[in-house]
Design a protein around this motif. Structure first.
Motif, PDB file in Angstrom:
ATOM      1  N   LEU B 149      -1.821   0.177 -10.414  1.00  8.76           N
ATOM      2  CA  LEU B 149      -3.164  -0.430 -10.382  1.00  8.76           C
ATOM      3  C   LEU B 149      -3.669  -0.691 -11.503  1.00  8.76           C
ATOM      4  O   LEU B 149      -3.633  -0.099 -12.690  1.00  8.76           O
ATOM      5  CB  LEU B 149      -4.085   0.832  -9.947  1.00  8.76           C
ATOM      6  N   SER B 150      -4.004  -2.170 -11.716  1.00  6.06           N
ATOM      7  CA  SER B 150      -4.569  -2.681 -12.960  1.00  6.06           C
ATOM      8  C   SER B 150      -6.229  -2.296 -13.146  1.00  6.06           C
ATOM      9  O   SER B 150      -7.076  -1.937 -12.200  1.00  6.06           O
ATOM     10  CB  SER B 150      -4.362  -3.999 -12.862  1.00  6.06           C
ATOM     11  N   LEU B 151      -6.417  -2.488 -14.426  1.00  4.70           N
ATOM     12  CA  LEU B 151      -7.930  -2.285 -14.649  1.00  4.70           C
ATOM     13  C   LEU B 151      -8.756  -2.876 -13.843  1.00  4.70           C
ATOM     14  O   LEU B 151      -8.522  -4.224 -13.666  1.00  4.70           O
ATOM     15  CB  LEU B 151      -8.085  -2.446 -16.066  1.00  4.70           C
ATOM     16  N   GLY B 152      -9.911  -2.613 -13.096  1.00  5.90           N
ATOM     17  CA  GLY B 152     -10.684  -3.154 -12.457  1.00  5.90           C
ATOM     18  C   GLY B 152     -10.450  -3.111 -10.697  1.00  5.90           C
ATOM     19  O   GLY B 152     -11.294  -3.350 -10.225  1.00  5.90           O
ATOM     20  N   ALA B 153      -9.386  -2.677 -10.558  1.00  6.63           N
ATOM     21  CA  ALA B 153      -9.011  -2.400  -9.003  1.00  6.63           C
ATOM     22  C   ALA B 153      -9.818  -1.348  -8.505  1.00  6.63           C
ATOM     23  O   ALA B 153     -10.143  -0.470  -9.226  1.00  6.63           O
ATOM     24  CB  ALA B 153      -7.495  -2.129  -9.024  1.00  6.63           C
ATOM     25  N   SER B 154      -9.999  -1.505  -7.294  1.00  6.82           N
ATOM     26  CA  SER B 154     -10.704  -0.317  -6.628  1.00  6.82           C
ATOM     27  C   SER B 154      -9.991   0.104  -5.461  1.00  6.82           C
ATOM     28  O   SER B 154      -9.165  -0.433  -4.826  1.00  6.82           O
ATOM     29  CB  SER B 154     -12.180  -0.897  -6.241  1.00  6.82           C
ATOM     30  N   PHE B 155     -10.439   1.372  -5.046  1.00 12.31           N
ATOM     31  CA  PHE B 155      -9.512   1.989  -3.913  1.00 12.31           C
ATOM     32  C   PHE B 155     -10.425   3.154  -3.400  1.00 12.31           C
ATOM     33  O   PHE B 155     -11.359   3.724  -4.067  1.00 12.31           O
ATOM     34  CB  PHE B 155      -8.220   2.543  -4.184  1.00 12.31           C
ATOM     35  N   ALA B 156     -10.029   3.515  -2.111  1.00 14.18           N
ATOM     36  CA  ALA B 156     -10.608   4.656  -1.759  1.00 14.18           C
ATOM     37  C   ALA B 156      -9.592   5.821  -1.369  1.00 14.18           C
ATOM     38  O   ALA B 156      -8.538   5.426  -0.928  1.00 14.18           O
ATOM     39  CB  ALA B 156     -11.168   4.471  -0.279  1.00 14.18           C
ATOM     40  N   ALA B 157      -9.828   7.022  -1.875  1.00 16.67           N
ATOM     41  CA  ALA B 157      -8.875   8.111  -1.793  1.00 16.67           C
ATOM     42  C   ALA B 157      -8.839   8.605  -0.266  1.00 16.67           C
ATOM     43  O   ALA B 157      -9.774   8.317   0.387  1.00 16.67           O
ATOM     44  CB  ALA B 157      -9.173   9.148  -2.854  1.00 16.67           C
ATOM     45  N   VAL B 158      -7.723   9.325  -0.133  1.00 17.56           N
ATOM     46  CA  VAL B 158      -7.692  10.063   1.445  1.00 17.56           C
ATOM     47  C   VAL B 158      -7.460  11.655   1.066  1.00 17.56           C
ATOM     48  O   VAL B 158      -7.198  11.842  -0.004  1.00 17.56           O
ATOM     49  CB  VAL B 158      -6.455   9.619   1.926  1.00 17.56           C
ATOM     50  N   HIS B 159      -7.736  12.501   2.082  1.00 19.40           N
ATOM     51  CA  HIS B 159      -7.981  13.539   1.994  1.00 19.40           C
ATOM     52  C   HIS B 159      -6.458  14.188   2.095  1.00 19.40           C
ATOM     53  O   HIS B 159      -5.627  13.669   2.915  1.00 19.40           O
ATOM     54  CB  HIS B 159      -8.845  14.227   2.989  1.00 19.40           C
ATOM     55  N   GLY B 160      -6.244  15.116   1.058  1.00 18.77           N
ATOM     56  CA  GLY B 160      -4.751  15.758   1.268  1.00 18.77           C
ATOM     57  C   GLY B 160      -4.070  15.411   0.058  1.00 18.77           C
ATOM     58  O   GLY B 160      -3.964  14.294  -0.432  1.00 18.77           O
ATOM     59  N   SER B 161      -3.037  16.454  -0.321  1.00 13.72           N
ATOM     60  CA  SER B 161      -2.134  15.878  -1.543  1.00 13.72           C
ATOM     61  C   SER B 161      -0.963  15.224  -0.962  1.00 13.72           C
ATOM     62  O   SER B 161      -0.649  15.334   0.348  1.00 13.72           O
ATOM     63  CB  SER B 161      -1.620  17.533  -1.828  1.00 13.72           C
ATOM     64  N   PRO B 162      -0.551  14.475  -1.715  1.00 18.09           N
ATOM     65  CA  PRO B 162       0.468  13.465  -1.223  1.00 18.09           C
ATOM     66  C   PRO B 162       1.922  14.178  -0.299  1.00 18.09           C
ATOM     67  O   PRO B 162       2.235  13.541   0.341  1.00 18.09           O
ATOM     68  CB  PRO B 162       1.022  12.846  -2.598  1.00 18.09           C
ATOM     69  N   THR B 163       2.246  15.266  -0.993  1.00 18.91           N
ATOM     70  CA  THR B 163       3.521  15.799  -0.484  1.00 18.91           C
ATOM     71  C   THR B 163       3.216  16.769   0.444  1.00 18.91           C
ATOM     72  O   THR B 163       4.170  17.574   1.120  1.00 18.91           O
ATOM     73  CB  THR B 163       4.402  16.359  -1.564  1.00 18.91           C
ATOM     74  N   LEU B 164       2.231  17.469   0.350  1.00 27.98           N
ATOM     75  CA  LEU B 164       1.790  18.353   1.217  1.00 27.98           C
ATOM     76  C   LEU B 164       1.397  17.994   2.931  1.00 27.98           C
ATOM     77  O   LEU B 164       1.592  18.716   3.923  1.00 27.98           O
ATOM     78  CB  LEU B 164       0.629  19.400   0.915  1.00 27.98           C
ATOM     79  N   ARG B 165       1.069  16.637   2.928  1.00 28.17           N
ATOM     80  CA  ARG B 165       0.528  16.045   4.194  1.00 28.17           C
ATOM     81  C   ARG B 165       1.935  15.606   4.917  1.00 28.17           C
ATOM     82  O   ARG B 165       2.696  14.833   4.447  1.00 28.17           O
ATOM     83  CB  ARG B 165      -0.369  14.984   4.005  1.00 28.17           C
ATOM     84  N   SER B 166       1.944  16.117   5.921  1.00 26.25           N
ATOM     85  CA  SER B 166       3.246  15.714   6.872  1.00 26.25           C
ATOM     86  C   SER B 166       3.011  14.485   7.613  1.00 26.25           C
ATOM     87  O   SER B 166       4.006  13.813   7.987  1.00 26.25           O
ATOM     88  CB  SER B 166       3.731  16.886   7.658  1.00 26.25           C
ATOM     89  N   GLU B 167       1.812  14.101   7.691  1.00 26.12           N
ATOM     90  CA  GLU B 167       1.781  12.968   8.727  1.00 26.12           C
ATOM     91  C   GLU B 167       0.932  11.772   7.830  1.00 26.12           C
ATOM     92  O   GLU B 167       0.056  12.233   6.938  1.00 26.12           O
ATOM     93  CB  GLU B 167       0.985  13.139  10.043  1.00 26.12           C
TER      94      GLU B 167
END
Lengths: 209, 407
Positions: B149-167
């Protein structure tokens, strides 16, 4: 049992030894060249009894005095003719001198293989035996012994090797002792000894007897 | 002065395929040992380096190993929350340079979004960023060196840890309406934090509708100090002012609710386990090398029977016994030495490959290199090989020439 009481070979002679299989021809060469020790008697090189020499000196004597030619060539087939001819130099030297290298090249030219660089495996059998002849002559030995040098060759190649051996002998005045069944070869030597059951049995053919 | 190398070279050329196979076999056996030791050392160095900036970690009582794995190496694991009162208590301690709460639970594109403070990102102002600046509002984030992600980029996070979420997350899991903007990039750390996104801890509390510890009139404030209404956190990284403070704090926060651990101490326990595994693998590698060298020796003894005539011919041509001995010894020794060198190269490449794979998967960089230990290990094999080569060399030394010519 080999009985060589009366065998004398003079310097510059060419002597053939023939006889049936198992008669002791190869053993004769081994004894003459100091590879096998006789149970009795002496093998002299001039005034020097060679079995009185320490083993290292005997090896050096053999290297400098005797050139060996075998029926099955016994060359390193993956090496070039020049590397094969120079191999005995490594028995005594870290690297062959320029003079020795020049001599090896000259010998290969004399046997008609001057420009050949390919591995010996790619040469014909006649050419391979000529490399073996050149190797035997690297240190200009005064004695050349050959054990059935033409037995593995066709008539033409055998004739060429015989011509080569005799011309070199004539040029260098070396002594030639050849074990062979090849009538064409034996007929061209100074004399022929017949060996049966380890004994010389045809004195008529032996001029020194 | 004799020189057996022309004969050695000729013999090598003559039996190139067999000799190459012997060299490769020895090489693989050496490589196994080299890869194990080089990798284990890299793992120690890399993991210790990654834990450098985590002097003391306080978490809810449970597994100290899990606490370290989750905080230092960002390995997903379920940690009980530490009550907010522990955070406020720690920030009031006299021997504390800074405290940095850690809150896990969100992610973006498979990367963890960790809630913390600017102190964690800059180590209390001692580590400058590679790019940009630290966050000053709860909509700003600082990213790790490997985050695309470059400086200035924007995003919305999702709920849940990356490896704990199975779906894959559905629309409901996305924290829509709460976009982050990238304002800074951390320098390369060689740790999983290179692939992390660090947001103000208040941001994660806000999107999860948790109290932020700044009172209702300080809606946008971020960072310490926090008040009594602060939420619980996954863990707290503490920077003590001195070694004495570190031990005092560790003792004080070891009770029925919390545990305080030095990550370095936990790593030592893990190293003991890894060390045991290394010892076992090294033993297997040594046994393999011994077997291979024994097999090579047997091969050489069998080959010697085939070479009897050749060696006798060398003697007939004037070679001394010493020359024949030196030629056979040099040939076998050089095969073993070539195998050992090849093994060092293969082992180093294997360790490097594993290190690259591990870095791609976890972000943990393992410094891989050959040390004196590996070189000594290969050297020992060469010495053993050279000693064993005396057997075929001795047999050829004693071989009668005339009998050899008849063979």
């Amino acid at each position: 049992m080999l009985d060589l009481r009366w065998l004398r070979v003079a310097a510059g002679e060419s002597v053939g030894v023939t006889g049936p299989s198992g008669s002791g021809k190869t053993s004769l060469l081994n004894v003459l060249t100091g590879l096998d020790r006789p149970e009795r008697g002496e093998i002299r090189w001039g005034e020097q009894e060679i079995w009185r020499l320490p083993e290292g000196q005997r090896d050096r004597w053999r290297c400098r005095t005797v050139g060996f030619i075998f029926q099955e060539f016994n060359l390193f087939l993956t090496l070039s003719p020049l590397d094969n001819v120079l191999l005995p130099a490594s028995f005594r030297h870290l690297t062959p001198s320029r003079a020795l290298r020049g001599r090896a090249q000259e010998l290969l030219e004399q046997v008609g293989l001057g420009g050949r660089r390919e591995p010996v495996a790619l040469l014909s059998r006649g050419e391979t035996q000529r490399v073996a002849v050149a190797r035997a002559l690297l240190f200009a030995p005064p004695v050349v012994v050959a054990d059935e040098p033409t037995a593995s060759l066709d008539v033409e190649a055998a004739g060429a090797v015989v011509d080569l051996l005799l011309s070199i002998r004539q040029r260098t005045n070396s002594t030639l002792v050849v074990v062979s069944h090849d009538r064409n070869l034996l007929d061209r030597l100074d004399r022929v000894e017949m060996l049966v059951n380890g004994q010389i049995v045809e004195p008529a053919l032996a001029t020194a007897w | 002065m004799i020189n057996p190398l022309p004969t050695v070279r000729a013999e090598w050329r003559r039996s190139r395929a067999g000799a190459s196979a012997v060299v490769v076999l020895i090489g693989l056996a050496v490589a196994l040992g080299v890869a194990v030791t080089a990798q284990e050392r890299g793992l120690r160095t890399g993991s210790a380096r990654a834990a450098d900036s985590f002097d003391l970690v306080v978490g809810a009582r449970g597994s100290a190993t899990q606490l370290v794995l989750t905080t230092v190496y960002l390995q997903s694991g379920l940690l009980e929350l530490v009550p907010g009162s522990v955070l406020t208590s720690l920030q009031a301690e006299p021997g504390v340079a800074y405290v940095a709460p850690l809150v896990f639970g969100d992610s973006y594109a498979g990367l963890p979004v960790v809630g913390s403070t600017a102190d964690l990102v800059t180590l209390g102002g001692t580590r400058p960023l590679a790019q940009g600046r630290v966050f000053v509002s709860d909509r700003e984030v600082v990213v790790g060196a490997d985050v695309l992600l470059s400086l200035g980029a924007s995003f919305a996070a999702v709920h849940g840890s990356p490896t704990l979420r199975s779906e894959p997350p559905g629309d409901a899991a996305v924290h829509s309406g709460f976009d982050y903007v990238v304002v800074g990039r951390m320098p390369r750390l060689g740790s999983p934090w290179d692939r992390a996104i660090v947001a103000p801890v208040e941001a994660l509390w806000r999107v999860h509708a948790r109290p932020r510890g700044h009172g209702s009139d300080s809606e946008d404030r971020i960072g310490p100090p926090w008040g009594a209404d602060v939420s619980g956190v996954s863990a707290i990284v503490v920077k003590p002012r001195s070694v004495a403070d570190a031990y005092r704090l560790r003792a004080r926060y070891r009770d029925e609710r919390t545990m305080a651990v030095f990550p370095a101490e936990v790593l030592v326990e893990l190293y003991a386990l890894v060390g045991d595994a290394r010892a076992a693998l090294s033993l297997i590698a040594l046994a393999t090398q011994t077997l291979v060298v024994a097999a090579v020796l047997l091969t050489m003894l069998a080959a010697l029977a085939e070479r009897r005539r050749l060696l006798a011919v060398l003697r007939a041509l004037g070679a001394s016994r010493t020359y024949v001995f030196a030629a056979v010894w040099s040939y076998v020794s050089l095969l073993v030495a070539a195998g050992a060198v090849l093994g060092l190269v293969i082992g180093w490449c294997a360790a490097l490959g594993f290190s690259t794979l591990l870095r791609a998967r976890t972000g943990l960089a393992l410094p891989v290199g050959l040390s004196g230990h590996e070189v000594a290990m290969a050297g020992a094999l060469v010495i053993v090989g050279a000693a064993l080569a005396l057997i075929p060399a001795g047999l050829s030394y004693r071989q009668p020439v005339a009998a050899g010519l008849k063979s």
